[in-house]
Design an enzyme around this catalytic site. Structure first.
Site, PDB file in Angstrom:
ATOM      1  N   HIS A  99      67.000  25.514 169.089  1.00 57.05           N
ATOM      2  CA  HIS A  99      67.155  25.817 167.660  1.00 57.05           C
ATOM      3  C   HIS A  99      68.283  26.839 167.487  1.00 57.05           C
ATOM      4  CE1 HIS A  99      66.479  26.359 163.521  1.00 57.05           C
ATOM      5  NE2 HIS A  99      65.159  26.466 163.485  1.00 57.05           N
ATOM      6  N   HIS A 132      70.055  27.672 160.977  1.00 58.00           N
ATOM      7  CA  HIS A 132      69.297  28.232 159.855  1.00 58.00           C
ATOM      8  C   HIS A 132      69.135  29.744 159.861  1.00 58.00           C
ATOM      9  CE1 HIS A 132      67.187  24.008 159.760  1.00 58.00           C
ATOM     10  NE2 HIS A 132      68.489  23.957 159.549  1.00 58.00           N
ATOM     11  N   TYR A 177      68.434  31.775 162.485  1.00 58.16           N
ATOM     12  CA  TYR A 177      67.565  32.361 163.522  1.00 58.16           C
ATOM     13  C   TYR A 177      68.439  32.886 164.682  1.00 58.16           C
ATOM     14  CZ  TYR A 177      63.943  30.438 160.629  1.00 58.16           C
ATOM     15  OH  TYR A 177      63.148  30.179 159.547  1.00 58.16           O
TER      16      TYR A 177
HETATM   17  C1  LIG Z   1      57.990  22.409 155.836  1.00 59.86           C
HETATM   18  C2  LIG Z   1      59.309  22.450 156.559  1.00 59.86           C
HETATM   19  C3  LIG Z   1      59.409  23.126 157.774  1.00 59.86           C
HETATM   20  C4  LIG Z   1      60.623  23.167 158.481  1.00 59.86           C
HETATM   21  N1  LIG Z   1      60.686  23.768 159.716  1.00 59.86           N
HETATM   22  C5  LIG Z   1      61.803  23.666 160.470  1.00 59.86           C
HETATM   23  C6  LIG Z   1      61.820  24.103 161.837  1.00 59.86           C
HETATM   24  O1  LIG Z   1      60.818  24.553 162.426  1.00 59.86           O
HETATM   25  N2  LIG Z   1      62.987  23.978 162.522  1.00 59.86           N
HETATM   26  C7  LIG Z   1      64.123  23.471 161.947  1.00 59.86           C
HETATM   27  O2  LIG Z   1      65.167  23.397 162.609  1.00 59.86           O
HETATM   28  N3  LIG Z   1      64.124  23.026 160.664  1.00 59.86           N
HETATM   29  C8  LIG Z   1      62.988  23.084 159.929  1.00 59.86           C
HETATM   30  N4  LIG Z   1      62.965  22.536 158.660  1.00 59.86           N
HETATM   31  C9  LIG Z   1      64.147  21.807 158.146  1.00 59.86           C
HETATM   32  C10 LIG Z   1      63.986  20.302 158.459  1.00 59.86           C
HETATM   33  O3  LIG Z   1      64.068  20.043 159.854  1.00 59.86           O
HETATM   34  C11 LIG Z   1      65.077  19.466 157.774  1.00 59.86           C
HETATM   35  O4  LIG Z   1      66.324  19.824 158.277  1.00 59.86           O
HETATM   36  C12 LIG Z   1      65.043  19.622 156.249  1.00 59.86           C
HETATM   37  O5  LIG Z   1      63.731  19.463 155.747  1.00 59.86           O
HETATM   38  C13 LIG Z   1      65.943  18.592 155.571  1.00 59.86           C
HETATM   39  O6  LIG Z   1      65.466  17.291 155.794  1.00 59.86           O
HETATM   40  P1  LIG Z   1      64.722  16.472 154.583  1.00 59.86           P
HETATM   41  O7  LIG Z   1      65.641  16.565 153.407  1.00 59.86           O
HETATM   42  O8  LIG Z   1      64.607  15.064 155.138  1.00 59.86           O
HETATM   43  O9  LIG Z   1      63.419  17.125 154.331  1.00 59.86           O
HETATM   44  C14 LIG Z   1      61.769  22.522 157.929  1.00 59.86           C
HETATM   45  C15 LIG Z   1      61.667  21.855 156.693  1.00 59.86           C
HETATM   46  C16 LIG Z   1      60.457  21.806 156.016  1.00 59.86           C
HETATM   47  C17 LIG Z   1      60.379  21.036 154.711  1.00 59.86           C
END
Ligand SMILES: Cc1cc2nc3c(=O)[nH]c(=O)nc-3n(C[C@H](O)[C@H](O)[C@H](O)COP(=O)(O)O)c2cc1C
Length: 375
Positions: A179, A182, A184
């Protein structure tokens, strides 16, 4: 059960082609995006987590990237409900998750995570450790709230990622995702806004990449040569949505080249809307540029199948279904190789089966209710 695609649909034809990530063959192009769920008390993924992932693999998701899971460093996390990727009980839980996904016909990698300066008050076992980062600066710019990492801290974290990757291979996972996105820890080094170091780990984009590249190299050395290492990165940060690592393709190349050289097999370029061009003068999105600059397979992500980006989810808002034509055009042009799906797969475990089976009329809008359960 493996879902076989209907041969009549364009989506099925394009999305059901297998793709190689180093030694792993992913059976199709659909990836479950990593999503933190906080359903693992004591950091142990249990039976409900196992069936949550297995359900999506059985319905045709080719590759699951698990929710972010903490590496074994005292400052890696803050929640005791986020699964950990260290400790006997925790790894035994994860081994069962990997086994269940394989039995369902899918492949799975853990997303290895250190939250760095995003850490606030932690729960046990993270209660007393300091928040650490390149310069002790938070993503929102607040200074002096954490500890600037010493060489010893850096070496410890590199070791923690390498140990977690070795454990992933040992307990039956198909690869790892690091990771680096974002806002981190790894991203805090990559981004000049949080990295003010004056030693070898700070300065120009190549120096800011040094720490992440050391982690990649240590992970690479800790696993078999054909075990895939995926690196997720983003321009945006959780607490700074307008932030950018790279303003030009040249700056992006300076960051990605050392990572690829250190042993990244595939990049996961995190954006909020996959159809947006990353730099002026070209239609390519961030995954497209990443593939062009590194030659590595890439994963795109961001509002696949939905209209309205995922920040709406955190604001408690839903999103209507959106067609896949633009995505399929880009896949057909080989702009990128795989497609990660977040909220649409949270909402509907059958999303992949519906898309591969030409059952588009059955797709559901995202309404946020799935956030509350592991359905
Ligand atoms: C509830 C939730 C939790 C997420 N947790 C993570 C995470 O642990 N690690 C990460 O890299 N991105 C995380 N994301 C981002 C998602 O991996 C993804 O990039 C983002 O939701 C955009 O995709 P979507 O438009 O299909 O939802 C999270 C997103 C959501 C909605």
């Amino acid at each position: 059960m493996t879902v076989t695609a209907s041969p009549t649909s364009r989506a099925a034809e394009i999305l059901s082609r297998p793709v190689a990530l180093n030694g792993l063959t992913v059976p199709n192009r659909i990836v479950m995006a990593p999503m933190t769920r906080m359903f693992s008390p004591g950091g142990v993924p249990g039976e409900d987590v196992r069936s949550y992932y297995a359900r999506r693999a059985a319905a045709g998701v080719g590759l699951i990237v698990t929710e972010g899971t903490y590496v074994g460093h005292e400052s890696a996390g803050q929640s005791d409900r986020v699964p950990r990727f260290h400790g006997e009980e925790q790894l035994a839980g994860w081994a069962k998750v990997a086994e269940a996904v394989h039995e369902a016909g899918g492949t799975i990698v853990p997303q290895l995570w250190h939250i760095g300066m995003v850490r606030k008050q932690g729960e046990p076992p993270y209660a007393d450790a300091p928040a650490v980062g390149p310069s002790g600066i938070r993503v929102d710019g607040t200074e002096g709230t954490g500890k600037a990492m010493t060489q010893r801290d850096l070496d410890d974290v590199v070791g923690a990622f390498a140990e977690a990757a070795a454990a992933a291979e040992r307990i039956g996972f198909d690869g790892v995702e690091l990771h680096g996105a974002h806002g981190y820890l790894l991203d805090q080094f990559l981004w000049a806004g949080t990295n003010r170091r004056t030693d070898a780990y700070g300065g120009d984009p190549v120096a800011r990449t040094k720490f992440a590249a050391e982690i990649v190299a240590a992970v690479r050395a800790a696993v078999s040569p054909d075990f895939p290492v995926i690196f997720r990165y983003s321009q945006w940060k959780q607490e700074a949505y307008g932030a950018r690592l790279a303003e030009t393709p040249q700056e992006l190349e300076a960051i990605l080249t050392p990572l690829a050289a250190a042993g990244v097999d595939a990049f996961h370029a995190s954006t909020r809307r996959y159809w947006l061009p990353e730099f002026e003068g070209s239609d390519l999105n961030l995954a497209g540029w990443t593939k062009k600059l590194t030659g590595r397979p890439t994963i795109t992500v961001g509002s696949v199948g939905l209209d309205g980006d995922f920040l709406r989810a955190f604001a408690g808002k839903g999103a209507p279904v959106h067609g896949l034509d633009n995505l399929l055009d880009r896949l057909e042009r080989d702009e990128f190789d795989l497609v990660a799906v977040g909220r649409a797969l949270l909402q509907d475990p059958q999303w992949a089966a519906k898309v591969l089976g030409d059952r588009f009329e059955e797709l559901q809008p995202y309404d946020g209710t799935a956030l509350k359960t592991l359905s």
